[in-house]
Design a protein around this motif. Structure first.
Motif: not given
Length: 377
Positions: A172-179, A250-259, A233-241
Motif C-alpha cells: 500500500x506504500x505511497x509516501x514516506x515522511x521523515x519530518x 536485506x538482513x532481518x527482512x529488510x531492517x538493514x535497509x531502514x537502519x 524505490x521509495x527509499x531510493x527516491x527519498x535519500x537519493x541512493x
C-alpha cells in the motif's frame, strides 16, 4: 607442547548452556590436567542471541528491561545493554524475534519490527550516544518499516493513511515522511551487526532467501518481493541512493535497509566487530592455544559464525584452535580449512538430545580435559 595460557572464547550451546558457563566448565576440565595453567575466559556471541549478555559481562555494562510490542503487536518484555560510556547494545531478537511468534503465512505478512524501534527509543531515553543493533533471528519481512515508525517516520498509502503493519503494508506504500523522525537519531552513531550480507530484493534478497523460514510460502515469494521492490524505490527516491543494493540491506527482512536509510547505520559482520569490542586479539597475542565452539558446527558456521571468526584471528598468531561442539556435520573439511585444527564432540557416548542437555556440564568438563591432553601431545 605444554601451553601456559589458553584463551576460551565459546559461543553458547543454545537452550543448554551460556557462553560463560561453558568456559567455566572447560576451565575445570583443563585444570584436571594442568592445575597451574592460565585460562582467559571471553564470553562470545555473533550479534544474535546472547550478544547482550556477553558484551555486558565483558564491558561492565548493565542490562535494562522494558515493555515493547512483539512482532504481532502484543506486549512483551525485552532487554538491552548500556555501558557507562553511553554505548547501547540491542538484540532485535529480544523484541522482534522469530521465536516470539509462530511461523505461518499470516504472521509472515503481518509481523512488524516496531518493537525493535521501541528498544532503540528506550536506549536513546537512557542517553545512548552510540547504538549497536544485532539483527539476527528476526521474525519480520517489513523492510524495517515498523522500526522506523517507532522512531517517528510515517509511511502512508494513497489515501494519506498509515499503512498496515508487516510486509502486507508495503503493498500500500505511497509516501514516506521523515519530518517527525526523532531528532536524537541524527545525533547518535548506529552500527548494524549481522552475518547476513544479502541485498534487499531479487533472487538473493530478503524475501526469496529468508522468507520461507519465517512462514512465507513459495507461491507468495514473487508477489511479496514485488512489494519490497516498490519499497526499495521509495527509499531510493527519498535519500537519493539505492540503499537496497548495499550489502546487508536485506538482513532481518529488510531492517538493514531502514537502519541505513533512517539511522545512517554502518554495517559490520557481527562476529568481527564483537571480537574487536571484546579485545580478543589482545588476549590471543599472549596465548598458546585457543578453545572455541558452538552447539552445532557445520558448513553454515563458515558464514560469519563466532567460532570461525575466532579461529581466523587465532591463526594470525599461529595458535592451535580446538572447537568443542555439541554436534557436528559429517563433512568437517571446510571447518579445518577455515582454521579449526580439531573438532571435539562434547557427547562421549550414545544419548538422546534430552540426555545430552541434562549432562552438558559433565560432558563439557570432560571435553576440556580431552582438549588439554590433546594440546600436550
Amino acid at each position: 607442547m605444554e601451553p601456559k595460557k589458553i584463551v576460551i572464547a565459546m559461543d553458547s550451546f543454545k537452550g543448554s548452556a551460556t557462553s560463560l558457563e561453558l568456559a567455566e566448565w572447560l576451565e575445570s576440565g583443563i585444570h584436571r590436567v594442568q592445575p597451574d595453567i592460565q585460562v582467559t575466559k571471553i564470553p562470545i556471541a555473533d550479534g544474535g542471541e546472547g550478544t547482550i549478555a556477553a558484551l555486558m559481562l565483558a564491558l561492565n555494562g548493565r542490562c535494562l528491561t522494558v515493555e515493547v510490542n512483539n512482532p504481532l503487536g502484543e506486549p512483551t518484555k525485552a532487554s538491552f545493554g548500556i555501558t557507562e560510556q553511553q554505548i547501547a547494545f540491542i538484540e532485535m531478537a529480544k523484541a522482534s524475534g522469530i521465536t516470539l511468534i509462530e511461523q505461518t503465512e499470516a504472521n509472515a505478512l503481518q509481523a512488524s519490527s516496531y518493537g525493535l524501534g521501541q528498544l532503540i527509543v528506550a536506549a536513546l531515553d537512557q542517553g545512548a550516544k552510540e547504538i549497536y543493533v544485532g539483527i539476527g533471528g528476526s521474525a519480520t519481512n517489513d523492510g524495517g518499516v515498523g522500526m522506523a515508525q517507532a522512531l517517528g517516520v510515517s509511511f502512508k498509502d494513497t489515501h494519506g493513511q498509515e499503512i498496515a503493519p508487516g510486509a502486507a503494508g508495503l503493498a500500500e506504500l505511497a509516501t514516506i515522511d521523515i519530518s517527525r523522525l526523532d531528532p536524537r537519531v541524527s545525533q547518535t552513531a548506529f552500527h548494524m551487526l549481522s552475518d547476513v550480507a544479502n541485498p534487499l530484493t531479487g533472487d538473493n534478497g530478503a524475501i526469496r532467501i529468508y522468507g520461507g523460514q519465517k512462514g512465507l510460502p513459495e507461491n507468495r515469494m514473487a508477489e511479496v518481493d514485488g512489494w519490497m521492490q516498490q519499497y526499495r524505490q521509495r527509499i531510493s527516491d527519498l535519500v537519493g541512493e539505492d540503499i537496497g543494493a548495499r550489502a546487508g540491506a536485506g538482513a532481518a527482512g529488510g531492517v538493514g535497509t531502514a537502519l541505513m536509510a533512517f539511522c545512517q547505520a554502518d554495517f559490520y559482520q557481527g562476529i568481527d566487530k564483537i571480537l574487536e569490542l571484546l579485545q580478543v586479539e589482545k588476549q590471543m597475542a599472549t596465548a598458546d592455544a585457543v578453545i572455541t565452539g558452538e552447539g552445532f558446527m557445520d558448513a553454515q558456521s563458515i558464514n560469519g559464525k563466532a567460532p570461525i571468526g575466532i579461529a581466523k584471528m587465532a591463526k594470525r598468531y599461529d595458535l592451535p584452535v580446538i572447537a568443542i561442539v555439541g554436534g557436528a556435520a559429517d563433512e568437517l573439511a571446510p571447518l579445518y580449512e577455515a582454521g579449526i585444527d580439531l573438532v571435539l564432540g562434547a557427547v562421549n557416548r550414545p544419548m538422546t538430545l534430552a540426555e545430552a542437555m541434562d549432562h552438558v556440564k559433565i560432558n563439557v568438563i570432560n571435553a576440556g580435559e580431552t582438549a588439554a591432553r590433546a594440546l600436550m601431545i
